[in-house]
Design a protein around this motif. Structure first.
Motif, PDB file in Angstrom:
ATOM      1  N   UNK A 314      11.325 -36.928  71.229  1.00 24.36           N
ATOM      2  CA  UNK A 314      10.458 -36.085  70.413  1.00 24.36           C
ATOM      3  C   UNK A 314      11.088 -35.729  69.088  1.00 24.36           C
ATOM      4  N   UNK A 315      12.374 -35.373  69.101  1.00 21.14           N
ATOM      5  CA  UNK A 315      13.046 -35.039  67.848  1.00 21.14           C
ATOM      6  C   UNK A 315      13.036 -36.221  66.880  1.00 21.14           C
ATOM      7  N   UNK A 316      13.252 -37.423  67.402  1.00 22.38           N
ATOM      8  CA  UNK A 316      13.362 -38.607  66.550  1.00 22.38           C
ATOM      9  C   UNK A 316      12.005 -39.015  65.975  1.00 22.38           C
ATOM     10  N   UNK A 317      10.932 -38.928  66.787  1.00 18.70           N
ATOM     11  CA  UNK A 317       9.667 -39.552  66.395  1.00 18.70           C
ATOM     12  C   UNK A 317       8.551 -38.584  65.982  1.00 18.70           C
ATOM     13  N   UNK A 318       8.645 -37.312  66.388  1.00 22.32           N
ATOM     14  CA  UNK A 318       7.585 -36.363  66.019  1.00 22.32           C
ATOM     15  C   UNK A 318       7.590 -36.144  64.513  1.00 22.32           C
ATOM     16  N   UNK A 319       6.426 -36.164  63.901  1.00 24.44           N
ATOM     17  CA  UNK A 319       6.334 -36.056  62.440  1.00 24.44           C
ATOM     18  C   UNK A 319       6.315 -34.610  61.952  1.00 24.44           C
ATOM     19  N   UNK A 320       5.803 -33.687  62.760  1.00 23.26           N
ATOM     20  CA  UNK A 320       5.746 -32.284  62.355  1.00 23.26           C
ATOM     21  C   UNK A 320       7.122 -31.658  62.560  1.00 23.26           C
ATOM     22  N   UNK A 321       7.662 -31.053  61.513  1.00 26.24           N
ATOM     23  CA  UNK A 321       9.026 -30.551  61.588  1.00 26.24           C
ATOM     24  C   UNK A 321       9.174 -29.433  62.614  1.00 26.24           C
ATOM     25  N   UNK A 322       8.131 -28.604  62.797  1.00 20.77           N
ATOM     26  CA  UNK A 322       8.233 -27.515  63.767  1.00 20.77           C
ATOM     27  C   UNK A 322       8.450 -28.053  65.177  1.00 20.77           C
ATOM     28  N   UNK A 323       7.672 -29.093  65.547  1.00 19.93           N
ATOM     29  CA  UNK A 323       7.818 -29.672  66.881  1.00 19.93           C
ATOM     30  C   UNK A 323       9.149 -30.412  67.014  1.00 19.93           C
ATOM     31  N   UNK A 324       9.576 -31.046  65.938  1.00 22.46           N
ATOM     32  CA  UNK A 324      10.860 -31.752  65.970  1.00 22.46           C
ATOM     33  C   UNK A 324      12.005 -30.775  66.239  1.00 22.46           C
ATOM     34  N   UNK A 325      11.950 -29.595  65.619  1.00 19.88           N
ATOM     35  CA  UNK A 325      13.003 -28.602  65.821  1.00 19.88           C
ATOM     36  C   UNK A 325      12.968 -28.016  67.229  1.00 19.88           C
ATOM     37  N   UNK A 326      11.765 -27.810  67.777  1.00 15.80           N
ATOM     38  CA  UNK A 326      11.645 -27.348  69.166  1.00 15.80           C
ATOM     39  C   UNK A 326      12.259 -28.384  70.107  1.00 15.80           C
ATOM     40  N   UNK A 327      11.932 -29.648  69.876  1.00 14.70           N
ATOM     41  CA  UNK A 327      12.505 -30.712  70.704  1.00 14.70           C
ATOM     42  C   UNK A 327      14.023 -30.744  70.593  1.00 14.70           C
TER      43      UNK A 327
END
Length: 423
Positions: A314-327
Motif C-alpha cells: 500500500x505504501x509503495x502503490x497507493x497514490x493518495x499520500x494520506x493512505x500511503x502514510x497510514x500504510x
C-alpha cells in the motif's frame, strides 16, 4: 545476585541506566535518519547519483559499522561497557558534525564511515548490559522498551532534520545535531555505573586475537543465531529502505516540500514502531509463560512480519499520500513488533560472556542483508530505470522490497520448527 534482586536503590539505578541507554539509542537512530531526510539537497549540492547516495548512506555506513563491531565486540564482553559506549557516541557525533562540512563525495563517504564505526558500539553494549540489569521475567519488556527508542529517534530525527534543514540548511543541521550528541555522551559517562556481570570472570587470561576468534567461532556454530540474524535482515530491510529512500519518495512522487517531509513521515512511522516494539515485548513474555516454551516468542515475529506485506504494498502503490502514510505506519508497527522477540531469543542462546559477540554477529548479518543490500538495490533500480520511467523508477525500486517479508517469514518458521523449545 543480579542488580534487580538487591536493594531498591539498585533497582532504581537499573531503570536509570535503561533510560540513558534509551536516550543514547534515540540519538543513534535520530542521527541515522538525518541523512535520508536531506538526501535530495545533498544529491543536488554535491551532484551525486542515486547509486552514490545509496552507497554512502547504506553500504559504506553499514560495512564499516559492522567491521568496527567485530573489533569492539570482545571489548564489550570483557571491558567497561559504559566507557566504550560513551566513546562511541563521541565519535559518531563528531562525524555527524563533519558531514555538514563535506564538499565532495569522498569527504561525505568518510564522514558516514566514521558515524558507522561509532554507532557500532550502541547495540552490543545495550544487549550486554540489559540482562545484567533486569531479571529474566522482566527482560523481554526491558529489551522491547529499549528497542522502542529506535522509533522515538526516527520521529525526532526526521522532524528535526526537515525543520532545521529548511531553516538553516542541511550543513548547519548536521553540525547542530553532532553537538547535541556530545552532551549525551557526557551524561552517560557521568551518571551511569558499569553494572556487575551475571557471573565472575574466572576464565584465564587469553590473548585478544585468540579470544576474539574463539568467541566468534563459538557463536557461529549456533545455527539458530545465524538463521535468525539473516531473518532479522529481511525483516528490517524495508525499514532501512524507508529511512534511506522514504523522504525522497515523498518528495519526488508526492510533491512534498523538504520542510514538511519529516513532519509527515516521522510521526506515523515512528509511533507505529514504538507501539509495535513495546507491545511485542509484552506479547512475547505472555506467550512464553502460557506455553512454557521459550521459542514460542518467535510466533509473535512470524505473524507480524507476514501481516506487514499488504501494508508495505500500500505504501509503495497507493497514490493518495494520506493512505500511503497510514500504510507506512501500520507496516512499521508490524515489522517493529517482529524484531524484539527474535533479538531476545537469539541473545538468550548464549552465556553472559558471549552476548557482545552474539549481538555483533546479529548486527553484521542483519546489517548486510537489510541495511546495505536493501537501499543499494533500490538505488540501482532507480538509476537503471530512470531514463525510461523518470520519478516512477524509485517506486519500482521500492516494489522490489515486497519479497522481503516472505523470505523473513520462511526463515522464522524454519527456526520455530527446529529450535530447542525448553525455557
Amino acid at each position: 545476585m543480579t542488580p534487580t534482586e538487591g536493594a531498591p536503590r539498585q533497582a532504581l539505578s537499573s531503570y536509570w541506566a535503561l533510560a540513558v541507554l534509551f536516550l543514547t539509542n534515540v540519538l543513534n537512530q535520530g542521527d541515522r535518519m538525518l541523512f535520508g531526510v536531506v538526501a535530495e539537497p545533498i544529491r543536488t549540492d554535491l551532484r551525486l547519483s542515486d547509486t552514490q547516495l545509496a552507497l554512502a548512506s547504506g553500504l559504506f555506513f553499514v560495512l564499516f559499522s559492522l567491521l568496527g563491531g567485530v573489533f569492539i565486540a570482545r571489548h564489550v564482553d570483557r571491558g567497561n561497557r559504559v566507557r566504550i559506549l560513551a566513546a562511541g557516541i563521541a565519535l559518531w557525533s563528531l562525524a555527524t558534525a563533519w558531514t555538514g562540512l563535506a564538499h565532495s563525495y569522498l569527504s561525505l563517504s568518510l564522514a558516514r564511515i566514521l558515524v558507522g564505526i561509532g554507532e557500532a558500539t550502541a547495540f552490543p553494549v545495550a544487549m550486554s548490559m540489559i540482562p545484567d540489569l533486569f531479571r529474566t521475567e522482566a527482560r523481554g519488556r526491558a529489551v522491547s522498551i529499549y528497542q522502542s527508542s529506535n522509533f522515538v529517534g526516527i520521529v525526532g530525527g526526521t522532524i528535526l532534520a526537515g525543520v532545521l534543514a529548511a531553516l538553516m540548511g542541511w550543513r548547519s543541521m548536521f553540525i547542530v545535531c553532532g553537538g547535541a550528541g556530545l552532551a549525551v555522551a557526557a551524561l552517560l559517562a557521568l551518571t551511569v555505573r558499569e553494572p556487575a556481570r551475571a557471573r565472575a570472570d574466572d576464565e584465564p587470561p587469553v590473548a585478544y586475537w585468540t579470544d576474539l576468534v574463539t568467541g566468534f567461532r563459538a557463536v557461529l556454530r549456533i545455527r539458530e543465531v545465524l538463521y535468525l540474524s539473516v531473518g532479522l535482515g529481511f525483516t528490517a530491510m524495508m525499514g532501512s529502505v524507508l529511512g534511506a529512500w522514504g523522504p525522497a519518495f515523498l518528495i519526488r512522487l508526492h510533491g512534498v516540500e523538504l520542510g514538511q517531509v519529516g513532519i509527515l513521515i516521522g510521526p506515523p512511522v515512528g509511533l507505529g514502531g514504538i507501539v509495535g516494539t513495546v507491545a511485542s515485548g509484552f506479547l512475547a513474555d505472555g506467550v512464553v509463560r502460557r506455553t512454557g516454551r521459550r521459542n514460542a516468542m518467535l510466533r509473535v515475529s512470524l505473524v507480524a512480519v507476514l501481516l506487514s506485506l499488504p501494508f508495505m504494498a500500500g505504501f509503495v502503490f497507493v497514490r493518495e499520500i494520506q493512505f500511503a502514510l497510514v500504510c507506512a505506519g501500520v507496516m512499521n508497527l508490524l515489522l517493529s513488533a517482529a524484531i524484539p522477540p527474535i533479538m531476545n531469543y537469539a541473545i538468550g542462546l548464549v552465556g553472559p560472556r558471549e552476548r557482545g559477540i552474539t549481538a555483533t554477529v546479529v548486527i553484521i548479518l542483519m546489517g548486510l542483508v537489510g541495511g546495505a543490500l536493501g537501499p543499494a538495490v533500490v538505488g540501482a533500480i532507480s538509476d537503471g530505470w530512470q531514463a525510461g520511467h523518470g520519478a516512477q523508477a524509485l517506486r519500482y525500486g521500492l516494489a522490489a522490497m515486497l519479497v522481503s517479508p516472505i523470505i523473513a517469514g520462511w526463515i522464522i518458521a524454519s527456526v520455530l520448527r527446529t529450535a530447542d523449545v525448553r525455557i
